[in-house]
Write an enzyme that holds these catalytic residues in place. Structure first.
Site, PDB file in Angstrom:
ATOM      1  N   ARG A 224       4.714   8.216 -67.263  1.00  0.00           N
ATOM      2  CA  ARG A 224       3.854   7.228 -67.913  1.00  0.00           C
ATOM      3  C   ARG A 224       4.039   7.336 -69.424  1.00  0.00           C
ATOM      4  NH1 ARG A 224       3.628   4.662 -63.861  1.00  0.00           N
ATOM      5  NH2 ARG A 224       1.782   4.025 -62.718  1.00  0.00           N
ATOM      6  N   HIS A 272      10.441  -0.206 -66.535  1.00  0.00           N
ATOM      7  CA  HIS A 272       9.533   0.280 -65.485  1.00  0.00           C
ATOM      8  C   HIS A 272      10.082  -0.048 -64.087  1.00  0.00           C
ATOM      9  CE1 HIS A 272       5.121   1.531 -64.654  1.00  0.00           C
ATOM     10  NE2 HIS A 272       5.896   1.844 -63.621  1.00  0.00           N
TER      11      HIS A 272
HETATM   12  N1  LIG Z   1       8.234   4.653 -63.318  1.00  0.00           N
HETATM   13  C1  LIG Z   1       7.948   4.369 -62.063  1.00  0.00           C
HETATM   14  O1  LIG Z   1       8.555   3.464 -61.493  1.00  0.00           O
HETATM   15  C2  LIG Z   1       6.933   5.183 -61.337  1.00  0.00           C
HETATM   16  C3  LIG Z   1       6.775   5.020 -59.948  1.00  0.00           C
HETATM   17  C4  LIG Z   1       5.850   5.803 -59.287  1.00  0.00           C
HETATM   18  C5  LIG Z   1       5.092   6.743 -59.971  1.00  0.00           C
HETATM   19  N2  LIG Z   1       5.252   6.892 -61.321  1.00  0.00           N
HETATM   20  C6  LIG Z   1       4.455   7.916 -62.058  1.00  0.00           C
HETATM   21  O2  LIG Z   1       4.740   9.201 -61.542  1.00  0.00           O
HETATM   22  C7  LIG Z   1       3.527   9.955 -61.560  1.00  0.00           C
HETATM   23  C8  LIG Z   1       3.633  11.126 -60.608  1.00  0.00           C
HETATM   24  O3  LIG Z   1       3.570  10.640 -59.255  1.00  0.00           O
HETATM   25  P1  LIG Z   1       3.363  11.638 -58.035  1.00  0.00           P
HETATM   26  O4  LIG Z   1       3.257  10.804 -56.813  1.00  0.00           O
HETATM   27  O5  LIG Z   1       4.367  12.723 -58.067  1.00  0.00           O
HETATM   28  O6  LIG Z   1       1.919  12.254 -58.422  1.00  0.00           O
HETATM   29  P2  LIG Z   1       1.198  13.507 -57.781  1.00  0.00           P
HETATM   30  O7  LIG Z   1       1.710  13.785 -56.413  1.00  0.00           O
HETATM   31  O8  LIG Z   1      -0.265  13.282 -57.974  1.00  0.00           O
HETATM   32  O9  LIG Z   1       1.674  14.739 -58.700  1.00  0.00           O
HETATM   33  C9  LIG Z   1       1.233  14.897 -59.999  1.00  0.00           C
HETATM   34  C10 LIG Z   1       1.719  16.254 -60.493  1.00  0.00           C
HETATM   35  O10 LIG Z   1       1.324  16.395 -61.853  1.00  0.00           O
HETATM   36  C11 LIG Z   1       0.633  17.636 -62.006  1.00  0.00           C
HETATM   37  N3  LIG Z   1      -0.378  17.519 -63.048  1.00  0.00           N
HETATM   38  C12 LIG Z   1      -1.319  16.564 -63.203  1.00  0.00           C
HETATM   39  N4  LIG Z   1      -2.072  16.818 -64.279  1.00  0.00           N
HETATM   40  C13 LIG Z   1      -1.606  17.963 -64.809  1.00  0.00           C
HETATM   41  C14 LIG Z   1      -1.961  18.755 -65.921  1.00  0.00           C
HETATM   42  N5  LIG Z   1      -2.967  18.403 -66.716  1.00  0.00           N
HETATM   43  N6  LIG Z   1      -1.263  19.873 -66.170  1.00  0.00           N
HETATM   44  C15 LIG Z   1      -0.245  20.236 -65.359  1.00  0.00           C
HETATM   45  N7  LIG Z   1       0.154  19.535 -64.283  1.00  0.00           N
HETATM   46  C16 LIG Z   1      -0.529  18.413 -64.020  1.00  0.00           C
HETATM   47  C17 LIG Z   1      -0.001  17.890 -60.671  1.00  0.00           C
HETATM   48  O11 LIG Z   1      -0.331  19.258 -60.555  1.00  0.00           O
HETATM   49  P3  LIG Z   1      -1.035  19.843 -59.216  1.00  0.00           P
HETATM   50  O12 LIG Z   1       0.021  19.704 -58.146  1.00  0.00           O
HETATM   51  O13 LIG Z   1      -1.325  21.233 -59.547  1.00  0.00           O
HETATM   52  O14 LIG Z   1      -2.223  18.970 -58.958  1.00  0.00           O
HETATM   53  C18 LIG Z   1       1.102  17.419 -59.727  1.00  0.00           C
HETATM   54  O15 LIG Z   1       2.040  18.457 -59.559  1.00  0.00           O
HETATM   55  C19 LIG Z   1       2.467   8.915 -61.197  1.00  0.00           C
HETATM   56  O16 LIG Z   1       1.190   9.318 -61.636  1.00  0.00           O
HETATM   57  C20 LIG Z   1       2.939   7.699 -61.932  1.00  0.00           C
HETATM   58  O17 LIG Z   1       2.362   7.691 -63.236  1.00  0.00           O
HETATM   59  C21 LIG Z   1       6.142   6.129 -62.007  1.00  0.00           C
END
Ligand SMILES: NC(=O)c1ccc[n+]([C@@H]2O[C@H](COP(=O)([O-])OP(=O)(O)OC[C@H]3O[C@@H](n4cnc5c(N)ncnc54)[C@H](OP(=O)(O)O)[C@@H]3O)[C@@H](O)[C@H]2O)c1
Length: 309
Positions: A224, A272
């Site tokens: 993001r 994006h």
């Molecule tokens: N560009 C694109 O096309 C696209 C598409 C899809 C998603 N995305 C982005 O990718 C992001 C990640 O997706 P995901 O499905 O992998 O999310 P997720 O499964 O919720 O994983 C988020 C990860 O970030 C860690 N995290 C969150 N806050 C943190 C903090 N303050 N300090 C340290 N670690 C932290 C979490 O730690 P824990 O495991 O310990 O909770 C988890 O490992 C989404 O939120 C979205 O913004 C982008």
């Protein structure tokens, strides 16, 4: 009759209607699926945060809001949302992200640009090191970060991952917490940002943290826009501390024409598109949650409203 409201931009209805109906039929669920249902009659909302539904108060019967996106920052703080909120976890979305991250990491690792843009007759016989001699750090070890870290590892890279809570991912050096972040960034040749946008991750990659990376490191941000301090990144690109930034997400999207990222020679802007929810696989995930709700089972992929993701 089960009433399922599809609340997303109209163009999405054309791609989701058939796969959602197919997934409902496959799950043996009889439902009225439509884009216009009286709020008091709605059982589930299949939801995109940019839809016209912003006030959830009239949806008194709604059992869950099922987000079509992985990111929930535009809905998680909505004070009218009292129903459970599930985010999107979709095999197609994950695979798309793995391909985007692996492709762009290999581009920078191999120095492909030199040969694609340098067909000038000069015989540059520099061979890149093997991937095992490149350190790549992935911030975020959730659904996407873990899959990308594992894919990079399988390509041979020396991979470190960082998350909020401790993790154990085969082949990946897993770190967490504030001390873990400094360790994860220090000396990394490449950085992949796959954290959610929350108050805790805002401007995480500031000048001080960018300076920890190896000189000339590359950054991939498919997470993001707010994860990066834009002014600090531009300064680090100008000084050469960051060799290249490939950015898919921005604070303002579409990225305004006047934004300096467009013109910077060491920045690649992708609009994006790193990955998107795939209607076929995503519909099955949505319908599985509806099936679970109807069977009295806990919903999958629930968002922690306090953590914000
Ligand atoms: N560009 C694109 O096309 C696209 C598409 C899809 C998603 N995305 C982005 O990718 C992001 C990640 O997706 P995901 O499905 O992998 O999310 P997720 O499964 O919720 O994983 C988020 C990860 O970030 C860690 N995290 C969150 N806050 C943190 C903090 N303050 N300090 C340290 N670690 C932290 C979490 O730690 P824990 O495991 O310990 O909770 C988890 O490992 C989404 O939120 C979205 O913004 C982008």
């Amino acid at each position: 009759m089960l009433n399922i409201l599809f609340a997303a931009r109209p163009v999405r209805w054309t791609t989701y209607e058939a796969p959602l109906r197919a997934a409902l039929a496959k799950a043996g669920l009889t439902a009225h699926l439509a884009t216009d249902i009286a709020p008091g009659e709605v059982d589930y909302i299949v939801y995109a945060p940019n839809s016209s539904v912003q006030d959830f108060t009239p949806y008194t019967r709604c059992k869950a809001v099922l987000n079509l996106w992985a990111g929930v920052e535009d809905v998680v703080d909505n004070p009218t949302l009292t129903q459970p909120l599930a985010r999107m976890v979709d095999h197609g979305l994950t695979q798309g992200m793995v391909e985007w991250v692996a492709g762009h990491a290999l581009r920078h690792h191999l120095g492909m640009d030199l040969h694609i843009h340098g067909q000038d007759g000069e015989w540059r016989d520099y061979a890149p090191p093997l991937a095992q001699h490149r350190r790549i750090t992935v911030l975020g070890l959730g659904e996407l970060g873990t899959a990308c870290a594992s894919a990079l590892k399988s390509l041979g890279f020396d991979v470190t991952g960082w998350s909020r809570s401790p993790k154990d991912v085969p082949g990946i050096r897993c770190l967490h917490g504030a001390a873990g972040l400094t360790k994860a960034l220090t000396g990394a040749d490449g950085l992949v940002l796959l954290l959610p946008a929350t108050p805790a991750t805002d401007n995480l990659m500031n000048a001080g943290r960018l300076a920890l990376l190896a000189p000339g490191a590359f950054i991939l941000n498919p997470g993001r826009g707010p994860l990066v301090d834009d002014a600090a990144l531009l300064a680090a690109l100008d000084s050469g501390q960051i060799g290249h930034a490939t950015l898919d997400v921005f604070r303002a999207e579409p990225l305004p024409l006047t934004d300096p990222y467009w013109a910077h020679p060491n920045v690649t802007v992708t609009p994006h598109i790193a990955s998107e929810t795939r209607p076929g696989t995503a519909s099955e995930v949505i319908v599985e949650n509806i099936r679970r709700g109807e069977a009295g089972l806990p919903f999958l992929h629930l968002v922690d409203r306090l953590k914000g993701y």
